[in-house]
Design a protein around this motif. Structure first.
Motif, PDB file in Angstrom:
ATOM      1  N   ILE A  22     -32.455 -31.295 -15.810  1.00  0.00           N
ATOM      2  CA  ILE A  22     -33.571 -31.810 -15.002  1.00  0.00           C
ATOM      3  C   ILE A  22     -33.257 -31.604 -13.522  1.00  0.00           C
ATOM      4  CG2 ILE A  22     -35.005 -33.820 -14.488  1.00  0.00           C
ATOM      5  CD1 ILE A  22     -34.118 -35.045 -17.131  1.00  0.00           C
ATOM      6  N   ILE A  26     -38.267 -28.644 -13.923  1.00  0.00           N
ATOM      7  CA  ILE A  26     -39.372 -29.573 -14.161  1.00  0.00           C
ATOM      8  C   ILE A  26     -40.462 -29.463 -13.099  1.00  0.00           C
ATOM      9  CG2 ILE A  26     -38.316 -31.459 -12.865  1.00  0.00           C
ATOM     10  CD1 ILE A  26     -40.379 -31.713 -16.117  1.00  0.00           C
ATOM     11  N   VAL A  45     -43.194 -28.981 -25.724  1.00  0.00           N
ATOM     12  CA  VAL A  45     -41.957 -29.510 -25.146  1.00  0.00           C
ATOM     13  C   VAL A  45     -41.145 -30.244 -26.211  1.00  0.00           C
ATOM     14  CG1 VAL A  45     -40.988 -31.100 -23.449  1.00  0.00           C
ATOM     15  CG2 VAL A  45     -42.963 -29.702 -22.844  1.00  0.00           C
ATOM     16  N   SER A 190     -40.994 -23.578 -22.571  1.00  0.00           N
ATOM     17  CA  SER A 190     -40.555 -24.982 -22.588  1.00  0.00           C
ATOM     18  C   SER A 190     -39.038 -25.054 -22.768  1.00  0.00           C
ATOM     19  CB  SER A 190     -41.243 -25.749 -23.718  1.00  0.00           C
ATOM     20  OG  SER A 190     -42.638 -25.764 -23.559  1.00  0.00           O
ATOM     21  N   GLY A 193     -36.565 -25.137 -19.773  1.00  0.00           N
ATOM     22  CA  GLY A 193     -36.234 -26.396 -19.121  1.00  0.00           C
ATOM     23  C   GLY A 193     -34.986 -27.055 -19.679  1.00  0.00           C
ATOM     24  N   PHE A 228     -39.226 -34.752 -19.838  1.00  0.00           N
ATOM     25  CA  PHE A 228     -40.108 -33.581 -19.757  1.00  0.00           C
ATOM     26  C   PHE A 228     -41.481 -33.878 -20.346  1.00  0.00           C
ATOM     27  CE2 PHE A 228     -36.242 -30.532 -19.855  1.00  0.00           C
ATOM     28  CZ  PHE A 228     -36.107 -30.642 -18.488  1.00  0.00           C
TER      29      PHE A 228
END
Length: 361
Positions: A22, A26, A45, A190, A193, A228
Motif C-alpha cells: 500500500i 492504490i 480486487v 488488481s 497492487g 484496497f
C-alpha cells in the motif's frame, strides 16, 4: 549483514508487507480497474487478493523448506552457481527499477499536488533522504517506521466516514452486473497492487520466529486486500464508475471534494498525510535492492554502497520523459513482478526434484 539491526519478528514482517503493497499503487488502482470491470471492480480486487494469498502460501512453504536461506541462496542451490547468480542479478535489477520508478511517481505526485515550482531533481534528492537514513539503521528501524502507517490507514477510513454523505450505494449496484469476463480481466491489474510480497524472500533469514511468519504474512495480505476493497468500493460509490475512469488519483480527488470549516485546502493536508505511505513503499524496494547487492557481493563499505544506490536511483528516475512514459515502464515492471512471483512458485516445485540444501540451516 545478519546482525541485530536487521533481525525482525513476524509481527514486524506484517507491517513490512503492508507498507510494500500500500502506498503508490492504490492512488491509481481504482480508476484503472473500474475502466475494465465497472462498478464491480471491488470483486476483482477480492479475487486478486485470494490468488495472491495462495501464491504467498507457496512462497512461504518454499522458504520454510530451506530454513534460514533467502532466495539469493536458494537460486544457487536450485540452479547452480552460475545460472543462480544470473537470476539473482535479475532480482536485484527488478527491485532497483521498482524503487526508481516509485521515486519518479512520488516526485510527480508531489510536484502536481503541492510543489509545482520546485525542481524535480531537488525534490527527488530530498524524497530519498529518509530512505537512506532508515536503510542505514537497518531492517528493524524500517519496520518500526512502518508501524506509523497503520495510523495513517485508519485516518483514511475515518475520512471516508466523514464524507459518507456523498457516497451512493446505488453506484455499486447491481452486483456482478459487469459479467465474468470483465471481472476476470480486471484481476491482473488488481494483482499489481499486491506486488511486494516477493520481497519476503529477500529478508526471510532475518525473521527470528519463522514458525509464525506465514500466519503474519497472510494476515498482512488480507489487510491490504481489505484496504484496497474499501478504497476501490468507496471511490466507485463516491464518484460513479463513469467519472472515476477519468481520474488520475481518485483518493486525492475525494479529499478535494470535502470542504472543511477550518482548512482551506484539505487535499494538501491529505497529500501530506499520505507522503509517509508512498515513501515507505519505495523504501522497501530501495532497501531490498541495497541489501541484496550487499549480500551478493559482500561489500564491506556500506556507506559507499548506499550512496551509490541513492545517486543511481535519483539519476535514473529522471529517465522517463513524462508521466505517460513512466506509466508505460511501470506496467512492464508490474508484469515482471508477476513473473517473479510465478518463478518463486516454480522454485517450490523444483525443490522436490533438486533437494540440495533442503532442510539444512
Amino acid at each position: 549483514m545478519l546482525d541485530n539491526k536487521h533481525k525482525i519478528k513476524s509481527s514486524q514482517l506484517f507491517v513490512f508487507i503492508i507498507a510494500a503493497q500500500i502506498g503508490i499503487g492504490i492512488l491509481t488502482l481504482p480508476s484503472i480497474i473500474v475502466e475494465i470491470a465497472g462498478h464491480d471492480a471491488w470483486i476483482s480486487v477480492i479475487l486478486a487478493g485470494i490468488i495472491t494469498s495462495l501464491a504467498l502460501v507457496i512462497i512461504m512453504l518454499l522458504l520454510n523448506r530451506y530454513k534460514d536461506k533467502s532466495i539469493l541462496e536458494i537460486n544457487k542451490l536450485l540452479y547452480g552457481r552460475y545460472l543462480g547468480s544470473i537470476i539473482n542479478l535479475f532480482i536485484i535489477t527488478y527491485t532497483f527499477i521498482a524503487a526508481t520508478l516509485g521515486t519518479r511517481i512520488f516526485t510527480d505526485v508531489i510536484k502536481v499536488s503541492a510543489l509545482k515550482l520546485t525542481s524535480p531533481v531537488v525534490l527527488t534528492f530530498f524524497i530519498l533522504i529518509p530512505a537512506i537514513y532508515l536503510a542505514w539503521y537497518g531492517l528493524k528501524a524500517i519496520c518500526r517506521f512502518a508501524n506509523t502507517l497503520l495510523v495513517i490507514f485508519s485516518l483514511v477510513v475515518i475520512f471516508f466516514l466523514i464524507t459518507h454523505n456523498d457516497f451512493r450505494l446505488t453506484f455499486l449496484m447491481p452486483v456482478a452486473d459487469a459479467g465474468i469476463g470483465p471481472i476476470t480481466m480486471a484481476i491482473i491489474p488488481s494483482f499489481f497492487g499486491f506486488l511486494g510480497i516477493e520481497l519476503v524472500t529477500i529478508i526471510y533469514p532475518n525473521i527470528t520466529d519463522k514458525e509464525n511468519a506465514m500466519k503474519y504474512a497472510l494476515a498482512a495480505n488480507l489487510f491490504s486486500m481489505t484496504f484496497f476493497v474499501i478504497v476501490t468500493g468507496y471511490s466507485t460509490g463516491f464518484f460513479g464508475e463513469e467519472m472515476l475512469k477519468y481520474m488520475e488519483f481518485p483518493l486525492f480527488n475525494i479529499a478535494r471534494s470535502y470542504k472543511a470549516p477550518v482548512f482551506e485546502r484539505i487535499d494538501l493536508f491529505f497529500v501530506a498525510l499520505w507522503l509517509p505511505a508512498m515513501g515507505s513503499s519505495i523504501l522497501k524496494f530501495f532497501f531490498s535492492s541495497y541489501y541484496s547487492i550487499n549480500i551478493l557481493f559482500n561489500i564491506q563499505k556500506r556507506g559507499v554502497l548506499l550512496s551509490m544506490v541513492y545517486i543511481s536511483v535519483v539519476v535514473l528516475s529522471r529517465v522517463p520523459k513524462d508521466v505517460v512514459q513512466t506509466n508505460q515502464f511501470l506496467e512492464v515492471l508490474n508484469f515482471i513482478g508477476i513473473g517473479f512471483i510465478s518463478f518463486l512458485c516454480i522454485c517450490y516445485l523444483l525443490s522436490f526434484v533438486n533437494k540440495r540444501g533442503v532442510g539444512i540451516k
